[in-house]
Scaffold this motif. Structure first.
Motif, PDB file in Angstrom:
ATOM      1  N   ALA A 103       0.832  -1.210   0.000  1.00 15.30           N
ATOM      2  CA  ALA A 103       0.000   0.000   0.000  1.00 15.30           C
ATOM      3  C   ALA A 103       0.861   1.252   0.000  1.00 15.30           C
ATOM      4  O   ALA A 103       0.586   2.220  -0.725  1.00 15.30           O
ATOM      5  CB  ALA A 103      -0.929  -0.009   1.208  1.00 15.30           C
ATOM      6  N   LEU A 104       1.942   1.255   0.792  1.00 18.92           N
ATOM      7  CA  LEU A 104       2.776   2.452   0.881  1.00 18.92           C
ATOM      8  C   LEU A 104       3.679   2.618  -0.340  1.00 18.92           C
ATOM      9  O   LEU A 104       3.981   3.750  -0.732  1.00 18.92           O
ATOM     10  CB  LEU A 104       3.615   2.415   2.155  1.00 18.92           C
ATOM     11  CG  LEU A 104       2.838   2.639   3.454  1.00 18.92           C
ATOM     12  CD1 LEU A 104       3.788   2.859   4.611  1.00 18.92           C
ATOM     13  CD2 LEU A 104       1.892   3.826   3.353  1.00 18.92           C
ATOM     14  N   ILE A 105       4.129   1.519  -0.935  1.00 17.90           N
ATOM     15  CA  ILE A 105       4.906   1.635  -2.176  1.00 17.90           C
ATOM     16  C   ILE A 105       4.037   2.246  -3.275  1.00 17.90           C
ATOM     17  O   ILE A 105       4.468   3.140  -4.010  1.00 17.90           O
ATOM     18  CB  ILE A 105       5.452   0.256  -2.610  1.00 17.90           C
ATOM     19  CG1 ILE A 105       6.572  -0.190  -1.647  1.00 17.90           C
ATOM     20  CG2 ILE A 105       5.977   0.307  -4.041  1.00 17.90           C
ATOM     21  CD1 ILE A 105       7.049  -1.606  -1.895  1.00 17.90           C
ATOM     22  N   TYR A 106       2.792   1.762  -3.384  1.00 14.96           N
ATOM     23  CA  TYR A 106       1.862   2.357  -4.359  1.00 14.96           C
ATOM     24  C   TYR A 106       1.657   3.836  -4.046  1.00 14.96           C
ATOM     25  O   TYR A 106       1.672   4.686  -4.943  1.00 14.96           O
ATOM     26  CB  TYR A 106       0.529   1.625  -4.332  1.00 14.96           C
ATOM     27  CG  TYR A 106      -0.549   2.350  -5.103  1.00 14.96           C
ATOM     28  CD1 TYR A 106      -0.624   2.246  -6.487  1.00 14.96           C
ATOM     29  CD2 TYR A 106      -1.467   3.183  -4.452  1.00 14.96           C
ATOM     30  CE1 TYR A 106      -1.580   2.938  -7.212  1.00 14.96           C
ATOM     31  CE2 TYR A 106      -2.426   3.877  -5.157  1.00 14.96           C
ATOM     32  CZ  TYR A 106      -2.481   3.753  -6.543  1.00 14.96           C
ATOM     33  OH  TYR A 106      -3.428   4.443  -7.250  1.00 14.96           O
ATOM     34  N   ASN A 107       1.476   4.143  -2.775  1.00 16.34           N
ATOM     35  CA  ASN A 107       1.234   5.517  -2.331  1.00 16.34           C
ATOM     36  C   ASN A 107       2.392   6.435  -2.726  1.00 16.34           C
ATOM     37  O   ASN A 107       2.174   7.605  -3.077  1.00 16.34           O
ATOM     38  CB  ASN A 107       1.041   5.537  -0.809  1.00 16.34           C
ATOM     39  CG  ASN A 107       0.469   6.851  -0.323  1.00 16.34           C
ATOM     40  OD1 ASN A 107      -0.622   7.239  -0.709  1.00 16.34           O
ATOM     41  ND2 ASN A 107       1.223   7.539   0.510  1.00 16.34           N
ATOM     42  N   ALA A 108       3.614   5.913  -2.671  1.00 14.77           N
ATOM     43  CA  ALA A 108       4.794   6.711  -3.023  1.00 14.77           C
ATOM     44  C   ALA A 108       4.946   6.844  -4.538  1.00 14.77           C
ATOM     45  O   ALA A 108       5.187   7.936  -5.059  1.00 14.77           O
ATOM     46  CB  ALA A 108       6.047   6.081  -2.427  1.00 14.77           C
ATOM     47  N   LEU A 109       4.790   5.722  -5.261  1.00 11.71           N
ATOM     48  CA  LEU A 109       5.046   5.719  -6.702  1.00 11.71           C
ATOM     49  C   LEU A 109       4.003   6.487  -7.503  1.00 11.71           C
ATOM     50  O   LEU A 109       4.290   6.946  -8.619  1.00 11.71           O
ATOM     51  CB  LEU A 109       5.121   4.272  -7.214  1.00 11.71           C
ATOM     52  CG  LEU A 109       6.305   3.441  -6.719  1.00 11.71           C
ATOM     53  CD1 LEU A 109       6.238   2.031  -7.300  1.00 11.71           C
ATOM     54  CD2 LEU A 109       7.624   4.106  -7.088  1.00 11.71           C
ATOM     55  N   ILE A 110       2.806   6.629  -6.973  1.00  7.32           N
ATOM     56  CA  ILE A 110       1.753   7.314  -7.724  1.00  7.32           C
ATOM     57  C   ILE A 110       2.073   8.801  -7.896  1.00  7.32           C
ATOM     58  O   ILE A 110       1.617   9.444  -8.844  1.00  7.32           O
ATOM     59  CB  ILE A 110       0.369   7.121  -7.048  1.00  7.32           C
ATOM     60  CG1 ILE A 110      -0.757   7.385  -8.045  1.00  7.32           C
ATOM     61  CG2 ILE A 110       0.230   8.003  -5.824  1.00  7.32           C
ATOM     62  CD1 ILE A 110      -0.810   6.411  -9.188  1.00  7.32           C
ATOM     63  N   ILE A 111       2.895   9.357  -6.983  1.00  8.56           N
ATOM     64  CA  ILE A 111       3.263  10.780  -7.097  1.00  8.56           C
ATOM     65  C   ILE A 111       4.123  11.024  -8.337  1.00  8.56           C
ATOM     66  O   ILE A 111       3.759  11.851  -9.186  1.00  8.56           O
ATOM     67  CB  ILE A 111       3.963  11.273  -5.815  1.00  8.56           C
ATOM     68  CG1 ILE A 111       2.982  11.250  -4.643  1.00  8.56           C
ATOM     69  CG2 ILE A 111       4.514  12.693  -6.014  1.00  8.56           C
ATOM     70  CD1 ILE A 111       3.597  11.632  -3.308  1.00  8.56           C
ATOM     71  N   PRO A 112       5.282  10.327  -8.509  1.00  3.73           N
ATOM     72  CA  PRO A 112       6.039  10.560  -9.748  1.00  3.73           C
ATOM     73  C   PRO A 112       5.285  10.129 -11.001  1.00  3.73           C
ATOM     74  O   PRO A 112       5.493  10.688 -12.080  1.00  3.73           O
ATOM     75  CB  PRO A 112       7.315   9.728  -9.550  1.00  3.73           C
ATOM     76  CG  PRO A 112       6.976   8.720  -8.507  1.00  3.73           C
ATOM     77  CD  PRO A 112       5.992   9.399  -7.612  1.00  3.73           C
ATOM     78  N   ALA A 113       4.391   9.148 -10.860  1.00  4.72           N
ATOM     79  CA  ALA A 113       3.610   8.702 -12.016  1.00  4.72           C
ATOM     80  C   ALA A 113       2.713   9.812 -12.552  1.00  4.72           C
ATOM     81  O   ALA A 113       2.437   9.879 -13.758  1.00  4.72           O
ATOM     82  CB  ALA A 113       2.768   7.481 -11.642  1.00  4.72           C
ATOM     83  N   PHE A 114       2.277  10.696 -11.644  1.00  4.74           N
ATOM     84  CA  PHE A 114       1.364  11.768 -12.051  1.00  4.74           C
ATOM     85  C   PHE A 114       2.078  13.100 -12.286  1.00  4.74           C
ATOM     86  O   PHE A 114       1.419  14.100 -12.581  1.00  4.74           O
ATOM     87  CB  PHE A 114       0.256  11.953 -11.007  1.00  4.74           C
ATOM     88  CG  PHE A 114      -0.939  11.080 -11.251  1.00  4.74           C
ATOM     89  CD1 PHE A 114      -1.838  11.383 -12.256  1.00  4.74           C
ATOM     90  CD2 PHE A 114      -1.167   9.952 -10.484  1.00  4.74           C
ATOM     91  CE1 PHE A 114      -2.947  10.589 -12.488  1.00  4.74           C
ATOM     92  CE2 PHE A 114      -2.269   9.142 -10.704  1.00  4.74           C
ATOM     93  CZ  PHE A 114      -3.164   9.457 -11.717  1.00  4.74           C
TER      94      PHE A 114
END
Length: 698
Positions: free
Chosen positions: A636-647
């Motif tokens: 959950a936290l890896i997704y939470n972190a990676l979604i920022i650079p993805a956007f």
């Protein structure tokens, strides 16, 4: 970095194209490297505290780091291999903060790159200062002060912003606008006398009066604005920041109450898991990208060759309800030109041509020059001593211009009603033939100017104007966005109505004076509407200052540029339509990512909550079938972190904008980003869980 904003508009040859791509890659490489460095600098708590959501993550990172060192700091560790788990957790949280800082640094870096390019146009130059006695002395450009007069000749760099007070010359403004075509500058013109420091005179000579002290010129202000060093948050940005802070507080209260509930069902929960749940629930995606969206909005405006004085101005464009546009040059192709002389009252073509030429001989406007050219083409001549004649300039109040001829004769041309009043004041009279001719020209969409000599009207000058192709479709798009378009013109009501109908505007103001513009803007604002308008003359300055969004033309006067909150370097009045689209895109992007960020909470909630109640054997809660409690939290936290650079690309570019109403846009964003924000994290978290299991981190 290219030395102007319009390098992207060129059409280089294939070899130049490859070189341009290579140069762009080098620029982007250094831009990203500098952003990576700045992202570490922004970890300073003095900076981090400015973003409440990311600051919560920053504090959580410190706490988890301490728990990595001593897993029993806040009580017995409940995880398997707590130091490894806490170490991974602290690393993920650190990168969440760093990614948010990196996103903002990328946006700021683009502004700094533009500022660096602008600084290249600034250099200390030797100026030829003109004293009151006519003596010219060479001085440093940094010693010039407001009110000083300078002399420039072909090849000279104009050392500071100013107004042309004598002469006519071609000026290369490509360093500012990116356009290679020279611009004609001359004294006495309301929209062609302003010059900018850093531009180059390429023909003839000018005498210029300096209008700004060193460090306060146009380029200096541009550098400060595009660099974003003094950027302040906009009202909507502040409001959204407050909302995100409140949401974070609500989630904090939820998380604080969970240990009691977990204890009630005999399922103790550890501090790291509670912190992980808090970070997963607070809107970190929009919190990390909020500042980036605002900076990128100003950057997109700059890419359109428009300089905004603040993010507030760009944001206000997104809320504009009413757009006020001048007819000439905005809705129509530009300068109206004399098409035909129509004599009345028994006068001949040659007679009206003679009087029209006399009334226009001192008129340096494009309209006046076209009337004089047409009259000369028809053989006009008027014998008088030029030294004894006196030109009468056009004014918004009199709405006419002309010449006071030797012997007390008065030749005038202007709006039909104004000429009627002029003739009546001299015991003359108008005729039904005048009104019929006036109406005929007006119904053709032309502008009728009456021509008189003393107390007699000689006829009508037909000024032809053409509506810009495609402008009707652009106004239709604005109408779909809920923006009313108002055409302002000095033309009579009949002409205005014909042009308004052809252009497709919602309404028009005919025979408008500067006072009429301000009155209309205030009236619209009194009903709660936001008004935008364009202008270039000194007469437009009060209305530009009154409007919520005022866009001045770069060719306009200093008064207009200083009254407005945006300056269009291309001097294209229709650019305001594009700016409104950018403003709306800014608001839509912010709203879309907010919806997505909040919708993400559903998946993250169902990923971590089963971990809290794992000891209670409530297996039904783990419907995602995640491998283990540790894997669920980390996924959950890896997704939470990676979604920022993805956007980050979306935050910089903006959500795709369509000319729809606010309700239609809201429905579309809820469908795309709301539904996507619910579904995407379920899939991504499960995939990350499988990957963690494969590499043995679970």
């Amino acid at each position: 970095m290219a030395t102007n904003f319009k390098a992207r508009r060129t059409n280089p040859r294939s070899g130049d194209r490859r070189q341009a791509r290579k140069k762009a890659k080098t620029i982007n490489k250094w831009l990203y490297l500098r952003a990576m460095k700045d992202a570490f600098v922004k970890l300073n708590p003095k900076y981090a505290i400015k973003n409440p959501v990311i600051f919560v993550v920053w504090v959580a990172t410190i706490i988890i780091l301490l728990l990595t060192i001593d897993p029993n700091l806040f009580g017995p560790a409940l995880q398997k291999n707590p130091q490894v788990f806490n170490g991974l957790l602290s690393g993920i949280l650190f990168f969440t903060v760093w990614f948010a800082n990196f996103a903002e640094a990328i946006a700021q870096g683009r502004g700094k790159a533009q500022a660096d390019a602008l600084r290249l146009t600034k250099s200390e130059a030797i100026a030829k200062k003109l004293a009151a006695d006519g003596i010219i002395s060479e001085v440093s450009s940094t010693s010039l002060r407001q009110g000083d007069n300078i002399y420039v000749i072909a090849g000279d760099i104009i050392p500071a912003d100013g107004e042309v007070i004598m002469g006519i010359a071609s000026v290369d403004e490509s360093a500012i606008t990116g356009e290679s075509a020279p611009v004609l500058k001359e004294s006495g013109s309301d929209v062609a006398s302003s010059v900018t420091g850093g531009t180059r005179i390429i023909s003839d000579e000018l005498i210029i009066r300096i209008t700004h002290d060193p460090g306060k010129g146009f380029i200096d202000r541009m550098i400060v604005l595009v660099e974003g060093a003094e950027r302040s948050k906009t009202p909507n940005e502040i409001a959204l920041t407050v909302l995100l802070a409140v949401l974070s507080l609500v989630f904090l209260l939820v998380v604080v109450t969970l240990p009691a509930l977990a204890y009630y069902v005999n399922s103790p929960v550890s501090v790291p898991v509670l912190i992980a749940l808090l970070v997963a629930l607070i809107p970190t995606t929009i919190g990390g990208l909020l500042s980036t969206i605002g900076i990128a909005g100003m950057d997109r405006v700059a890419q359109f060759n428009v300089i905004a004085t603040s993010g507030r101005a760009v944001e206000a464009c997104g809320d504009v309800n009413t757009l006020v546009l001048d007819k000439t040059g905005t809705i129509t192709l530009g300068n109206r030109l004399a098409e035909e002389f129509i004599p009345i009252n028994g006068h001949s073509i040659s007679e009206i041509a003679n009087v029209a030429w006399a009334a226009s001989v001192f008129d340096n406007t494009p309209e006046g020059k076209s009337i004089a050219r047409l009259a000369e083409k028809l053989g006009a001549r008027f014998d008088f001593d030029f030294n004894q004649a006196e030109g009468v300039d056009f004014s918004a109040k009199t709405r006419m211009s002309g010449t006071n001829l030797p012997g007390g004769y008065e030749a005038r041309k202007g709006a039909v009603e104004a000429i009627k009043e002029f003739v009546r004041s001299r015991n003359g009279r108008d005729t039904p033939e005048l009104d019929a001719t006036y109406e005929r020209v007006s119904r053709l969409g032309g502008t009728p100017l009456a021509v008189s000599l003393d107390n007699e009207i000689y006829g009508i000058v037909y000024l032809k104007d053409i509506v810009k192709p495609g402008i009707r479709d652009r106004f239709l798009a604005l109408r779909r966005m809920g923006v009313d378009t108002i055409m302002v013109t000095g033309d009579n009501g009949i002409t205005a109505s014909v042009i308004a109908k052809e252009a497709g505007v919602d309404d028009f103001i005919a025979e408008a004076t500067p006072e009429d513009k301000i009155s209309f803007i205030k009236k619209e604002q009194a009903t709660g509407k936001l008004v935008a308008m364009t202008g270039d003359g000194t007469n437009d300055a009060p209305a530009l200052a009154q409007a919520n969004v005022g866009v001045a033309m770069n060719t306009g006067t200093q008064a207009a540029k200083e009254a407005a909150n945006m300056v269009d370097l291309d001097s294209d009045p229709t650019k305001l339509i594009d700016i409104i689209s950018i403003g709306k895109q800014l608001l839509i992007t912010r709203g879309a990512l907010t919806i997505f960020s909040i919708a993400n909470d559903i998946a993250k909630y169902f990923a971590i909550i089963p971990v809290i109640f794992v000891a209670a054997n409530l297996q039904s809660l783990n419907f995602m079938n995640l491998t283990s409690p540790n894997s669920a939290v980390l996924s959950a936290l890896i997704y939470n972190a990676l979604i920022i650079p993805a956007f980050i690309p979306l935050a910089l570019k903006g959500v795709r904008f369509s000319p729809l109403t606010a309700n239609q846009l809201l429905q579309r964003n809820i469908l795309i980003y709301g539904l996507g924000g619910v579904i995407a994290p379920f899939i991504a978290i499960k995939l990350i869980d499988l990957l963690i299991t494969v590499v043995g981190l679970a």
